[in-house]
Design an enzyme around this catalytic site. Sequence first.
Site, PDB file in Angstrom:
ATOM      1  N   GLU A 274       0.840  -1.205   0.000  1.00 31.16           N
ATOM      2  CA  GLU A 274       0.000   0.000   0.000  1.00 31.16           C
ATOM      3  C   GLU A 274       0.872   1.251   0.000  1.00 31.16           C
ATOM      4  OE1 GLU A 274      -3.068   2.340   3.017  1.00 31.16           O
ATOM      5  OE2 GLU A 274      -2.646   0.207   3.326  1.00 31.16           O
TER       6      GLU A 274
ATOM      7  N   ASP B  68       0.781   3.848  -3.104  1.00 34.62           N
ATOM      8  CA  ASP B  68       0.413   5.244  -2.871  1.00 34.62           C
ATOM      9  C   ASP B  68       1.396   6.183  -3.564  1.00 34.62           C
ATOM     10  OD1 ASP B  68      -0.970   7.469  -1.309  1.00 34.62           O
ATOM     11  OD2 ASP B  68       1.066   7.634  -0.535  1.00 34.62           O
TER      12      ASP B  68
ATOM     13  N   GLU C 297      -4.502   0.645  -3.455  1.00 38.99           N
ATOM     14  CA  GLU C 297      -3.120   1.125  -3.534  1.00 38.99           C
ATOM     15  C   GLU C 297      -2.135  -0.043  -3.456  1.00 38.99           C
ATOM     16  OE1 GLU C 297      -3.436   5.638  -1.712  1.00 38.99           O
ATOM     17  OE2 GLU C 297      -3.210   3.950  -0.328  1.00 38.99           O
TER      18      GLU C 297
END
Length: 252
Positions: A54, A58, A130
């Site tokens: 994640e 991102d 993400e």
Amino acid sequence: MSYPSDFVESVVQFLARSGIQPRRLALFQQALTHRSYLNEHPEASDLTDNERLEFLGDAVLSFLVARWLYRRLPAAPEGDLTRLRAAIVGNERLAQYAAELGIGEVLLMGKGEGAGGGRLRKRNLSGALEALLGALYLDQGQRAVQRFLKDYFERALVAVQHDRSDRDARSRLQEWAQKVHNQTPSYQVIAISGAEHAPTFTVAVWIGAERCGTGSGSSKRSAAQAAARDALKSLGLSEARGSDEETSDHRR
């Protein structure tokens, strides 16, 4: 410990629906593993949750959105580009897209988290999306992520620009109501329909005791925005900008 066989199969099917042909399936299994599953299964110490992916996803997403906006809007100033990027990569919009993809249904999570609505929780959905992007980046590179997100970028930009107009509609309705009636509009959800992972909300707006508009949307906020537009239209203000002449007309 290995992943549950039904989870592995659901990941394979999800990737096929999403147009992703994985080279390293384990990356995508990790991307769709919520930490609550590992908390409930301490024996699965060889498995990893999706939080590191994640983090990577991102960063990849933020860069790709920035580059896309820079090319897509060559005349836009830095401040506008920054605001647009923040809106496009925001949790709410990412969660909505993740729900459309069906990510919540595939997520491997603990029974407690699942029973508590974890598959619908925006934070879980946006984080998993993400993580999926992070896995795709490691598996196939930046171009693969760009291709996967191509339609989302354009749709998200249109939605963000539309939301700006909607917020203006709510502001205009509030200004008019306070000036003419000395009251603030109130919004209330009057119906929820559709599937659990993609509900449709219907919101009505009142000025005092009078119901003056109704709207629907995929979130309470978007439904309220639609209700404000409907109210402006019913009041004859949809093309107006709150001029003194229009205000005096409505007073009469």
